[in-house]
Write an enzyme that holds these catalytic residues in place. Structure first.
Site, PDB file in Angstrom:
ATOM      1  N   LYS A  99      41.979  36.886  51.192  1.00  0.00           N
ATOM      2  CA  LYS A  99      43.327  37.433  51.414  1.00  0.00           C
ATOM      3  C   LYS A  99      43.340  38.946  51.218  1.00  0.00           C
ATOM      4  O   LYS A  99      43.927  39.671  52.010  1.00  0.00           O
ATOM      5  CB  LYS A  99      44.347  36.811  50.436  1.00  0.00           C
ATOM      6  CG  LYS A  99      44.559  35.315  50.616  1.00  0.00           C
ATOM      7  CD  LYS A  99      45.665  34.787  49.701  1.00  0.00           C
ATOM      8  CE  LYS A  99      45.378  34.925  48.224  1.00  0.00           C
ATOM      9  NZ  LYS A  99      44.263  34.085  47.730  1.00  0.00           N
TER      10      LYS A  99
ATOM     11  N   ARG B  52      52.960  32.296  44.408  1.00  0.00           N
ATOM     12  CA  ARG B  52      52.020  31.261  43.973  1.00  0.00           C
ATOM     13  C   ARG B  52      52.700  29.962  43.571  1.00  0.00           C
ATOM     14  O   ARG B  52      51.999  28.989  43.273  1.00  0.00           O
ATOM     15  CB  ARG B  52      51.199  31.753  42.769  1.00  0.00           C
ATOM     16  CG  ARG B  52      50.414  33.034  43.013  1.00  0.00           C
ATOM     17  CD  ARG B  52      49.053  32.732  43.521  1.00  0.00           C
ATOM     18  NE  ARG B  52      47.914  32.935  42.685  1.00  0.00           N
ATOM     19  CZ  ARG B  52      47.123  34.019  42.682  1.00  0.00           C
ATOM     20  NH1 ARG B  52      47.427  35.096  43.351  1.00  0.00           N
ATOM     21  NH2 ARG B  52      46.020  34.024  42.006  1.00  0.00           N
TER      22      ARG B  52
ATOM     23  N   ARG C 127      34.751  40.763  37.626  1.00  0.00           N
ATOM     24  CA  ARG C 127      36.031  40.394  37.013  1.00  0.00           C
ATOM     25  C   ARG C 127      35.853  39.290  35.967  1.00  0.00           C
ATOM     26  O   ARG C 127      35.052  38.380  36.154  1.00  0.00           O
ATOM     27  CB  ARG C 127      36.978  39.883  38.107  1.00  0.00           C
ATOM     28  CG  ARG C 127      37.794  40.964  38.740  1.00  0.00           C
ATOM     29  CD  ARG C 127      38.497  40.460  39.971  1.00  0.00           C
ATOM     30  NE  ARG C 127      39.289  39.244  39.757  1.00  0.00           N
ATOM     31  CZ  ARG C 127      40.058  38.710  40.682  1.00  0.00           C
ATOM     32  NH1 ARG C 127      40.144  39.270  41.886  1.00  0.00           N
ATOM     33  NH2 ARG C 127      40.749  37.615  40.430  1.00  0.00           N
TER      34      ARG C 127
ATOM     35  N   ARG D  53      40.793  28.005  38.883  1.00  0.00           N
ATOM     36  CA  ARG D  53      41.779  28.685  39.740  1.00  0.00           C
ATOM     37  C   ARG D  53      42.015  27.897  41.034  1.00  0.00           C
ATOM     38  O   ARG D  53      43.115  27.887  41.567  1.00  0.00           O
ATOM     39  CB  ARG D  53      41.322  30.118  40.027  1.00  0.00           C
ATOM     40  CG  ARG D  53      41.473  31.025  38.793  1.00  0.00           C
ATOM     41  CD  ARG D  53      40.625  32.292  38.866  1.00  0.00           C
ATOM     42  NE  ARG D  53      40.969  33.156  39.962  1.00  0.00           N
ATOM     43  CZ  ARG D  53      40.114  33.963  40.585  1.00  0.00           C
ATOM     44  NH1 ARG D  53      38.848  34.026  40.204  1.00  0.00           N
ATOM     45  NH2 ARG D  53      40.522  34.711  41.576  1.00  0.00           N
TER      46      ARG D  53
HETATM   47  P1  AMP Z   1      44.411  37.271  42.223  1.00  0.00           P
HETATM   48  O1  AMP Z   1      43.718  38.579  42.145  1.00  0.00           O
HETATM   49  O2  AMP Z   1      45.510  37.242  43.251  1.00  0.00           O
HETATM   50  O3  AMP Z   1      43.473  36.094  42.374  1.00  0.00           O
HETATM   51  O4  AMP Z   1      45.160  37.067  40.815  1.00  0.00           O
HETATM   52  C1  AMP Z   1      44.423  37.057  39.611  1.00  0.00           C
HETATM   53  C2  AMP Z   1      45.230  36.362  38.508  1.00  0.00           C
HETATM   54  O5  AMP Z   1      46.467  37.062  38.313  1.00  0.00           O
HETATM   55  C3  AMP Z   1      45.645  34.940  38.789  1.00  0.00           C
HETATM   56  O6  AMP Z   1      44.615  34.006  38.480  1.00  0.00           O
HETATM   57  C4  AMP Z   1      46.861  34.798  37.869  1.00  0.00           C
HETATM   58  O7  AMP Z   1      46.465  34.670  36.524  1.00  0.00           O
HETATM   59  C5  AMP Z   1      47.525  36.156  38.016  1.00  0.00           C
HETATM   60  N1  AMP Z   1      48.489  36.190  39.140  1.00  0.00           N
HETATM   61  C6  AMP Z   1      48.430  36.994  40.240  1.00  0.00           C
HETATM   62  N2  AMP Z   1      49.472  36.791  41.050  1.00  0.00           N
HETATM   63  C7  AMP Z   1      50.226  35.827  40.462  1.00  0.00           C
HETATM   64  C8  AMP Z   1      51.446  35.168  40.818  1.00  0.00           C
HETATM   65  N3  AMP Z   1      52.130  35.462  41.946  1.00  0.00           N
HETATM   66  N4  AMP Z   1      51.913  34.210  39.971  1.00  0.00           N
HETATM   67  C9  AMP Z   1      51.285  33.921  38.823  1.00  0.00           C
HETATM   68  N5  AMP Z   1      50.127  34.483  38.433  1.00  0.00           N
HETATM   69  C10 AMP Z   1      49.594  35.437  39.236  1.00  0.00           C
END
Ligand code: AMP
Length: 196
Positions: free
Chosen positions: A13, A88, A139, A150
């Site tokens: 994404k 999400r 990360r 996840r």
């Molecule tokens: P990402 O980089 O989008 O995979 O996000 C990394 C982490 O940030 C996720 O595993 C969640 O812990 C948190 N996170 C990011 N966006 C959201 C969201 N819209 N709702 C809840 N948690 C989020």
């Protein structure tokens, strides 16, 4: 144009959002990037979300509401934006619909990137090897165990957005298994089509 990119962690994404930024000149709103920046700055919010993010859980809908509603008010969002991993849960989707409706705006299209989970784990392990080889940081939530967690969180809490947006007639599925350019082209085709 207001566009949502939906799909499991690691599907690409972020990569695709950056290409859309280049081609369409609208900003990418990644709540993951925003929250990581908070963690790195050591802010109160960053300290609050650190453990949740590191174990692969979702932060609260309330936190997302605060950061997303503030961000979409910024002038660079006036012509549209890309929500990348920023929606999400179904309550988050409802909250964004309401926040946009207050401004007379709406989500135009939701692109669901599809790919199988084993391929995602292969991609993750390749990314970790490449980062290590370059001496680049990896990360905290990029390890196979947390990654699988996840994926499960995605299936349980985020996948219900698929029928939610299908019900609104906004969902478009794109095969995420091709090369970056092939996927970018497929997304471009959808965006051109909805623009008419
Ligand atoms: P990402 O980089 O989008 O995979 O996000 C990394 C982490 O940030 C996720 O595993 C969640 O812990 C948190 N996170 C990011 N966006 C959201 C969201 N819209 N709702 C809840 N948690 C989020």
């Amino acid at each position: 144009m207001i566009l949502i990119l939906l799909g499991p962690p690691g599907v690409g994404k972020g990569t695709q959002a950056k290409i859309i930024v280049e081609r369409r000149g609208i900003p990418q709103l990644s709540t993951g990037d925003m929250l990581r920046a908070e963690k790195e700055s050591g802010s109160a919010l960053g300290r609050k979300v650190q453990a949740i993010m590191d174990r692969g859980d979702l932060v609260s809908d309330k936190i997302i509401e605060e950061i997303v509603t503030a961000r979409i008010e910024q002038p660079d969002c006036a012509r549209g934006f890309i929500l990348d991993g920023a929606v999400r849960t179904v309550p988050q989707a409802r909250m964004i619909d309401r926040a946009l409706a207050r401004k007379g705006r709406k989500v135009d299209v939701v692109i669901q990137l599809e790919v199988d989970e084993d391929e995602l784990v292969n991609r993750l392990n390749r990314r970790i090897r490449e980062s290590r080889a370059k001496g680049a940081p990896v990360r905290a939530d990029d390890n196979e165990e947390t990654f699988r967690k996840r994926q499960k969180v995605y299936r349980d809490q985020t996948a219900p957005l698929i029928p939610y947006y299908e019900g609104q007639g906004k969902l478009r599925k794109v095969n995420g298994m091709g090369t970056i350019e092939e996927v970018a082209q497929a997304i471009d085709d959808v965006l051109n089509e909805i623009r008419g």
